[in-house]
Scaffold this motif. Sequence first.
Motif, PDB file in Angstrom:
ATOM      1  N   ALA A 264       0.825  -1.206   0.000  1.00 57.13           N
ATOM      2  CA  ALA A 264       0.000   0.000   0.000  1.00 57.13           C
ATOM      3  C   ALA A 264       0.859   1.256   0.000  1.00 57.13           C
ATOM      4  O   ALA A 264       0.452   2.300  -0.520  1.00 57.13           O
ATOM      5  CB  ALA A 264      -0.930  -0.001   1.212  1.00 57.13           C
ATOM      6  N   LYS A 265       2.058   1.178   0.583  1.00 55.73           N
ATOM      7  CA  LYS A 265       2.955   2.331   0.634  1.00 55.73           C
ATOM      8  C   LYS A 265       4.000   2.320  -0.480  1.00 55.73           C
ATOM      9  O   LYS A 265       4.378   3.372  -1.002  1.00 55.73           O
ATOM     10  CB  LYS A 265       3.678   2.384   1.989  1.00 55.73           C
ATOM     11  CG  LYS A 265       2.824   2.855   3.145  1.00 55.73           C
ATOM     12  CD  LYS A 265       3.670   3.085   4.391  1.00 55.73           C
ATOM     13  CE  LYS A 265       2.846   3.717   5.507  1.00 55.73           C
ATOM     14  NZ  LYS A 265       3.652   4.027   6.708  1.00 55.73           N
ATOM     15  N   PHE A 266       4.466   1.131  -0.825  1.00 53.29           N
ATOM     16  CA  PHE A 266       5.602   1.041  -1.746  1.00 53.29           C
ATOM     17  C   PHE A 266       5.282   0.377  -3.078  1.00 53.29           C
ATOM     18  O   PHE A 266       6.167   0.245  -3.926  1.00 53.29           O
ATOM     19  CB  PHE A 266       6.755   0.284  -1.069  1.00 53.29           C
ATOM     20  CG  PHE A 266       7.357   1.027   0.085  1.00 53.29           C
ATOM     21  CD1 PHE A 266       8.326   1.997  -0.121  1.00 53.29           C
ATOM     22  CD2 PHE A 266       6.949   0.777   1.383  1.00 53.29           C
ATOM     23  CE1 PHE A 266       8.880   2.692   0.936  1.00 53.29           C
ATOM     24  CE2 PHE A 266       7.496   1.467   2.450  1.00 53.29           C
ATOM     25  CZ  PHE A 266       8.466   2.432   2.227  1.00 53.29           C
TER      26      PHE A 266
ATOM     27  N   GLY B 274      14.431   3.253   5.212  1.00 54.50           N
ATOM     28  CA  GLY B 274      15.015   3.848   4.012  1.00 54.50           C
ATOM     29  C   GLY B 274      14.039   4.291   2.949  1.00 54.50           C
ATOM     30  O   GLY B 274      14.438   4.521   1.799  1.00 54.50           O
ATOM     31  N   GLY B 275      12.762   4.481   3.280  1.00 54.63           N
ATOM     32  CA  GLY B 275      11.772   4.860   2.285  1.00 54.63           C
ATOM     33  C   GLY B 275      12.061   6.191   1.612  1.00 54.63           C
ATOM     34  O   GLY B 275      12.048   6.299   0.380  1.00 54.63           O
ATOM     35  N   ASP B 276      12.331   7.231   2.401  1.00 53.57           N
ATOM     36  CA  ASP B 276      12.629   8.544   1.816  1.00 53.57           C
ATOM     37  C   ASP B 276      13.968   8.527   1.087  1.00 53.57           C
ATOM     38  O   ASP B 276      14.104   9.105   0.006  1.00 53.57           O
ATOM     39  CB  ASP B 276      12.629   9.618   2.904  1.00 53.57           C
ATOM     40  CG  ASP B 276      11.231  10.120   3.217  1.00 53.57           C
ATOM     41  OD1 ASP B 276      10.631  10.779   2.357  1.00 53.57           O
ATOM     42  OD2 ASP B 276      10.732   9.840   4.320  1.00 53.57           O
ATOM     43  N   ALA B 277      14.955   7.861   1.672  1.00 55.96           N
ATOM     44  CA  ALA B 277      16.262   7.769   1.030  1.00 55.96           C
ATOM     45  C   ALA B 277      16.156   7.077  -0.317  1.00 55.96           C
ATOM     46  O   ALA B 277      16.825   7.451  -1.286  1.00 55.96           O
ATOM     47  CB  ALA B 277      17.235   7.024   1.943  1.00 55.96           C
ATOM     48  N   LEU B 278      15.294   6.072  -0.405  1.00 46.25           N
ATOM     49  CA  LEU B 278      15.096   5.359  -1.662  1.00 46.25           C
ATOM     50  C   LEU B 278      14.566   6.309  -2.736  1.00 46.25           C
ATOM     51  O   LEU B 278      15.038   6.302  -3.885  1.00 46.25           O
ATOM     52  CB  LEU B 278      14.131   4.200  -1.432  1.00 46.25           C
ATOM     53  CG  LEU B 278      13.920   3.194  -2.559  1.00 46.25           C
ATOM     54  CD1 LEU B 278      13.522   1.843  -1.958  1.00 46.25           C
ATOM     55  CD2 LEU B 278      12.846   3.649  -3.529  1.00 46.25           C
TER      56      LEU B 278
END
Length: 395
Positions: A62-64, A110-114
């Motif tokens: 749902a997020k990624f 690491g979501g934002d870094a990705l």
Amino acid sequence: MERSELVELLSPEGLRLLDGLPEWDSKADIVKTVAALRRQGHPASLVATVLSQAKLRAKASAKFGPFAARMLFTEAGLEQATRLQVAALHAGRFSRAGVQHVADLGCGIGGDALAMAAIDLEVTAAEADEVTAAIAAYNLTPFPHARVLHERAEDVALGGIGGVWLDPARRTTSGGTTTRIADASAYSPSLDFAFGLADRLPVGVKLGPGTDRDVIPAGAEAQWVSVDGDVVELGVWLGALARPGIGRSALVIRGELAHELTAAADSADAHDGPLGDYLYEPDGAVIRARLIGDLARANGAWMLSQGIAYLTADTAFESPFARGFRVIERLPADERGLRQTLHARGVGTLEIKKRGVDVDPAALRTRLKLKGSERATIVLTREQGRHVTLLVERI
């Protein structure tokens, strides 16, 4: 997740087992699945870990989206992780500000870094928790210009860094249970540290949408973001990352479309007045940003009652910033009269919306003892301070 579990998961056997599992099915017989994997010779601890990861990957979609299928997660890390769609907007803001090297301090999984690395920004990510840092490093493996440090945010050397992104830890995990930290002063790293970095670098800070507005620094741009009706974050932007003349913003994302309402500061509320033919419920981001007054004035609407986030108007209007309802009729405000009216209409399925009244919709629905095949929506609120019950339909 314990360190030993992560080491086992990151082994060739662990990753092959995880990637070879079928798509997670919440209705599947988990006992049967575990037994089958154990018969194949896999240790019980590894089986438990990979099944937990499979469940988290399914939840993370749902997020990624499709990226979740190759990522690793912790329960707490996934809860706090930024949706990839929103993280991409964060990354774009750094890029437009001319920042080419971003420090993501407190990077979590690491979501934002990705998202930053995906648009070719150089990223130095740091995470204080050893297991979470290792998971972030795994998730960022495809990007050679991203590195992950197992360090506290406060200890990261910022030489050569062009801007900083922080997502302070707002949850704690104990005994397998994750709880939200209510007091902003207890975030890690602290908000004093986060906002203090703006004295020398452009800074963006992600906070919970319900964060006390008193913590927002003077001169910052505060942007509340909603995704498909759910307010997901408050972004506080400082220095070159803050847009000139914008102090308050409501960013409303619905599907693939994004709409923004901005102002220099909180807008003054519109005047209140009697109920018109239409009722409007502003998006949560608009409410949090305190831009309801601007929304009302732009559309010829007014507030139904001071201090309550419903607008009303005599003519219909379309706006991405509000959900509209046509008012069908006023219903009895007392519970007995309401029950009789709904029974007479044959209403068996009832949506109850409320603002400014102390009512538990689920308990009220039970007490109404509804029967019938019709559906209806009612609104319990106040009109210029007086209790009203309205029968409405969506437009």
